[in-house]
Design a protein around this motif. Structure first.
Motif, short mmCIF file in Angstrom:
data_model
loop_
_atom_site.label_atom_id
_atom_site.label_comp_id
_atom_site.label_asym_id
_atom_site.label_seq_id
_atom_site.Cartn_x
_atom_site.Cartn_y
_atom_site.Cartn_z
N GLY A 160 -14.08 4.45 -1.25
CA GLY A 160 -13.23 4.22 -0.09
C GLY A 160 -13.79 4.83 1.19
O GLY A 160 -14.96 5.22 1.27
N ASP A 219 -8.71 6.35 1.98
CA ASP A 219 -8.20 5.12 1.37
C ASP A 219 -9.07 4.74 0.18
O ASP A 219 -10.06 5.42 -0.13
CB ASP A 219 -8.13 3.99 2.40
N GLU A 220 -8.70 3.67 -0.50
CA GLU A 220 -9.41 3.21 -1.69
C GLU A 220 -10.12 1.88 -1.44
O GLU A 220 -10.41 1.14 -2.37
CB GLU A 220 -8.42 3.07 -2.86
N SER A 231 -7.27 -1.38 2.64
CA SER A 231 -6.95 -1.01 1.26
C SER A 231 -6.86 -2.24 0.37
O SER A 231 -6.48 -3.32 0.82
CB SER A 231 -5.61 -0.26 1.22
N PRO A 232 -7.18 -2.07 -0.91
CA PRO A 232 -7.01 -3.18 -1.86
C PRO A 232 -5.53 -3.37 -2.15
O PRO A 232 -4.70 -2.51 -1.82
CB PRO A 232 -7.77 -2.69 -3.09
N GLY A 255 -3.04 -0.52 -3.18
CA GLY A 255 -3.89 0.66 -3.03
C GLY A 255 -3.10 1.87 -2.57
O GLY A 255 -1.88 1.83 -2.38
N ARG A 256 -3.82 2.96 -2.32
CA ARG A 256 -3.20 4.23 -1.97
C ARG A 256 -3.94 4.83 -0.77
O ARG A 256 -5.18 4.89 -0.76
CB ARG A 256 -3.27 5.18 -3.16
N VAL A 298 0.84 -1.19 0.00
CA VAL A 298 0.00 0.00 0.00
C VAL A 298 0.88 1.25 0.00
O VAL A 298 1.83 1.36 0.78
CB VAL A 298 -0.94 0.01 1.22
#
Length: 353
Positions: A338, A278-279, A253-254, A257-258, A218
């Motif tokens: 998110g 988050d995403e 997060s996936p 992700g970010r 992440v």
């Protein structure tokens, strides 16, 4: 629609008034008809007693039920509730208060049981791992080399983080903790928090506690505007808030992700608005008011990548506590994608050095 509120005092006053009116009316009838006064008096007394009995029964019945419910609650039975909370008088208010008290005590008892279960679960894993490492060293199965000692150190660090979380929970229960507020520059401060989060993810294989995620896939991003932004807060408590929010965002997060941390100037002098975005799948609207409660692990799965865990369910509760110590606010903001957590700190009107 609410009914008309009639207090117990009004009912008793009406009872006295009705009794007096009945007695007076019967006495007037006796004088006009020539009936014997003693019969009229006896009849008036019987009528007044019947009316009094009817009113007293309606009052004492619920008092008996309240007494029974209160006795059950005092013995640890939080399942019983007082009926008749729809009454529009003091007894209805008292019944509602007793029911709220029983609800609160039931919630506290449930939290206590969950605390024992969560702490037992969290302690068992590192203690078992540490015991296995030490037994292997003692039995000669493995050498006490640096790698073995690092494995033992990881488990003791995990225990230390859990103890620190429990201490934070104890501070939360014991009331206000003095704040050591100071002025600081936001960019280098938050940059250090994110750097610690990255280092923790890189060197720890397990985690338990706040701010110690293990996701290395992440990406963490910092956005501070203006770059020279300053704030006035307790840096240690704010670190708890941001570490917990970042940890929670990373866990949900996936893959690849970010997580972005935004910092902006607030409405007041040296106030601060922070956002952690988050995403991940986000928080369902019905769950949003629960995410800052103790032991709540959210309505979405926590494991979206390697090394994720559900945690103790205390991180966001501790974050809310730290924010409220500052007189600030924390909540889940609306977002199309998110999870979007917003923190507002009031700052202070302090002269610049």
């Amino acid at each position: 629609m609410g009914g008309v509120t009639i207090s117990v005092k009004t009912k008793l006053g009406a009872l006295v008034t009705v009794s007096v009116l009945i007695t007076s009316g019967l006495a007037l009838v006796a004088m006009r008809t020539g009936a014997e006064l003693r019969y009229i008096t006896i009849f008036a007394m019987i009528t007044a007693l019947l009316v009094t009995q009817f009113v007293a029964h309606s009052l004492t019945d619920q008092l008996d039920e309240m007494n029974a419910v209160a006795r059950s609650v005092s013995h640890g039975d939080y399942t019983r509730r007082v009926r008749g909370t729809d009454r529009r008088d003091e007894l209805g208010d008292l019944a509602a208060t007793i029911n709220r008290l029983a609800d609160d005590l039931e919630a506290v008892d449930q939290h206590r049981k969950e605390l024992v279960a969560n702490v037992s679960h969290e302690l068992r894993t590192p203690i078992a791992a540490l015991r296995a490492v030490l037994e292997n060293v003692v039995d000669g199965v493995s050498e006490a080399d640096p790698e073995t000692m690092r494995t033992a150190l990881k488990q003791t660090e995990r225990l230390g983080r859990l103890v620190e979380t429990l201490l934070d929970l104890s501070r939360l229960d014991n009331g206000v903790v003095p704040l050591k507020a100071r002025r600081f520059e936001v960019w280098p401060y938050l940059s250090g928090v994110l750097k610690e989060a990255n280092l923790a993810a890189g060197r720890r294989g397990t985690s338990s506690g706040s701010g110690n995620h293990t996701r290395t896939d992440v990406h963490l991003h910092l956005d501070v505007s203006p770059p020279e932004l300053t704030a006035y807060a307790d840096a240690e408590r704010l670190h708890q808030v941001m570490a917990n929010l970042i940890d929670n965002a990373v866990k949900h997060s996936p893959p690849h992700g970010r997580v972005t941390v935004h910092a902006r100037r607030g409405a007041g002098p040296e106030s601060l608005d922070l956002e952690v975005v988050d995403e991940g799948p986000g928080i369902p609207e019905p769950e949003r008011h629960k995410v800052f409660q103790r032991f709540n692990r959210g309505g979405v799965p926590a494991a979206h990548g390697p090394g994720s865990d559900g945690g103790t369910g205390l991180g966001l509760a501790i974050a809310r506590w730290a924010v409220e110590l500052h007189g600030g606010r924390i909540g889940v903001a609306e977002s199309s994608r998110g999870c979007h957590i917003r923190v507002t700190l009031p700052g202070a009107s302090q002269p610049r050095d």
